[in-house]
Write a protein that holds these residues in place. Structure first.
Motif, PDB file in Angstrom:
ATOM      1  N   PRO A  57       0.933  -1.284  -0.117  1.00 56.72           N
ATOM      2  CA  PRO A  57      -0.021  -0.048  -0.018  1.00 56.72           C
ATOM      3  C   PRO A  57       1.009   1.288  -0.092  1.00 56.72           C
ATOM      4  O   PRO A  57       1.942   1.154   0.548  1.00 56.72           O
ATOM      5  CB  PRO A  57      -0.949  -0.064   1.377  1.00 56.72           C
ATOM      6  CG  PRO A  57      -0.324  -1.294   2.066  1.00 56.72           C
ATOM      7  CD  PRO A  57       0.806  -1.983   1.118  1.00 56.72           C
ATOM      8  N   GLY A  58       0.488   2.240  -0.674  1.00 59.85           N
ATOM      9  CA  GLY A  58       1.209   3.665  -0.767  1.00 59.85           C
ATOM     10  C   GLY A  58       1.675   3.916  -2.007  1.00 59.85           C
ATOM     11  O   GLY A  58       1.515   2.777  -3.047  1.00 59.85           O
ATOM     12  N   ARG A  59       2.858   4.678  -1.806  1.00 65.11           N
ATOM     13  CA  ARG A  59       3.475   5.007  -3.124  1.00 65.11           C
ATOM     14  C   ARG A  59       4.783   4.328  -3.477  1.00 65.11           C
ATOM     15  O   ARG A  59       5.651   3.998  -2.348  1.00 65.11           O
ATOM     16  CB  ARG A  59       3.810   6.626  -3.117  1.00 65.11           C
ATOM     17  CG  ARG A  59       4.372   7.247  -4.336  1.00 65.11           C
ATOM     18  CD  ARG A  59       4.222   8.850  -4.277  1.00 65.11           C
ATOM     19  NE  ARG A  59       4.895   9.356  -5.398  1.00 65.11           N
ATOM     20  CZ  ARG A  59       5.987   9.880  -5.398  1.00 65.11           C
ATOM     21  NH1 ARG A  59       6.630  10.153  -4.000  1.00 65.11           N
ATOM     22  NH2 ARG A  59       6.682  10.490  -6.324  1.00 65.11           N
ATOM     23  N   SER A  60       4.961   3.800  -4.660  1.00 62.27           N
ATOM     24  CA  SER A  60       6.233   3.240  -4.915  1.00 62.27           C
ATOM     25  C   SER A  60       6.923   4.007  -5.917  1.00 62.27           C
ATOM     26  O   SER A  60       6.251   3.975  -7.166  1.00 62.27           O
ATOM     27  CB  SER A  60       6.171   1.718  -5.165  1.00 62.27           C
ATOM     28  OG  SER A  60       5.776   1.025  -4.379  1.00 62.27           O
ATOM     29  N   THR A  61       7.940   4.464  -5.982  1.00 66.29           N
ATOM     30  CA  THR A  61       8.833   5.326  -7.152  1.00 66.29           C
ATOM     31  C   THR A  61       9.393   4.178  -8.002  1.00 66.29           C
ATOM     32  O   THR A  61       9.731   3.091  -7.564  1.00 66.29           O
ATOM     33  CB  THR A  61       9.734   6.126  -6.576  1.00 66.29           C
ATOM     34  OG1 THR A  61      10.879   5.267  -5.705  1.00 66.29           O
ATOM     35  CG2 THR A  61       9.191   7.288  -5.638  1.00 66.29           C
ATOM     36  N   VAL A  62       9.541   4.775  -9.236  1.00 66.55           N
ATOM     37  CA  VAL A  62      10.104   3.683 -10.278  1.00 66.55           C
ATOM     38  C   VAL A  62      11.097   4.681 -11.026  1.00 66.55           C
ATOM     39  O   VAL A  62      10.765   5.800 -11.419  1.00 66.55           O
ATOM     40  CB  VAL A  62       9.076   3.144 -11.167  1.00 66.55           C
ATOM     41  CG1 VAL A  62       8.267   4.047 -12.086  1.00 66.55           C
ATOM     42  CG2 VAL A  62       9.690   2.072 -12.455  1.00 66.55           C
ATOM     43  N   GLY A  63      12.137   4.055 -11.235  1.00 66.46           N
ATOM     44  CA  GLY A  63      13.295   4.891 -12.047  1.00 66.46           C
ATOM     45  C   GLY A  63      14.601   4.208 -12.141  1.00 66.46           C
ATOM     46  O   GLY A  63      14.813   3.134 -11.582  1.00 66.46           O
TER      47      GLY A  63
END
Length: 134
Positions: A57-63
């Motif tokens: 749950p929540g935000r997962s950054t990608v890069g």
């Protein structure tokens, strides 16, 4: 909740592996993975084919930045390319002004609500959105 001293809780996405052919078989039907929990992003093809990121749950950054939750090491991916936000029954992808853009089902997008079976393209990576049945 207070944790005992010395106990750490992992907050990063979990990496799982699905055997070859699972995306074509009955275990992956309509964007659902038997036995998995929550949302996942499954690599459709390429050197990481079958690998999946299970999103908490929540935000997962990608890069391409080393501090990204989902690290995609290729020049076709911006350092801070975008993010996935899981909130109960909803999963949203957002592009953070990347150079090559983020695509959902072949259409470039800045923000999109995702559903099981959608294809997200980030650089050279093709990810299939999956939802667990557990």
């Amino acid at each position: 909740m207070d944790l005992p001293e010395g106990v750490d809780v992992e907050h990063d996405p979990t990496i799982a592996y699905l055997p070859p052919g699972v995306l074509d078989g009955p275990a992956f039907s309509g964007g659902r993975i038997h036995g998995a929990f929550g949302w996942a992003l499954v690599f459709e093809r390429g050197p990481r084919a079958g690998m999946a990121y299970v999103l908490g749950p929540g935000r997962s950054t990608v890069g391409r930045a080393a501090d990204s939750d989902i690290f995609l090491d290729d020049v076709t991916v911006s350092r801070h390319h975008g993010s996935f936000t899981a909130d109960g029954e909803t999963l949203v992808v957002e592009d953070h002004g990347s150079t090559n853009g983020t695509y959902v089902n072949g259409q470039q997008t800045e923000r999109a609500r995702l559903k099981p079976g959608d294809e997200v393209i980030i650089g050279k990576y093709h990810l299939i959105v999956a939802r667990g049945d557990g």
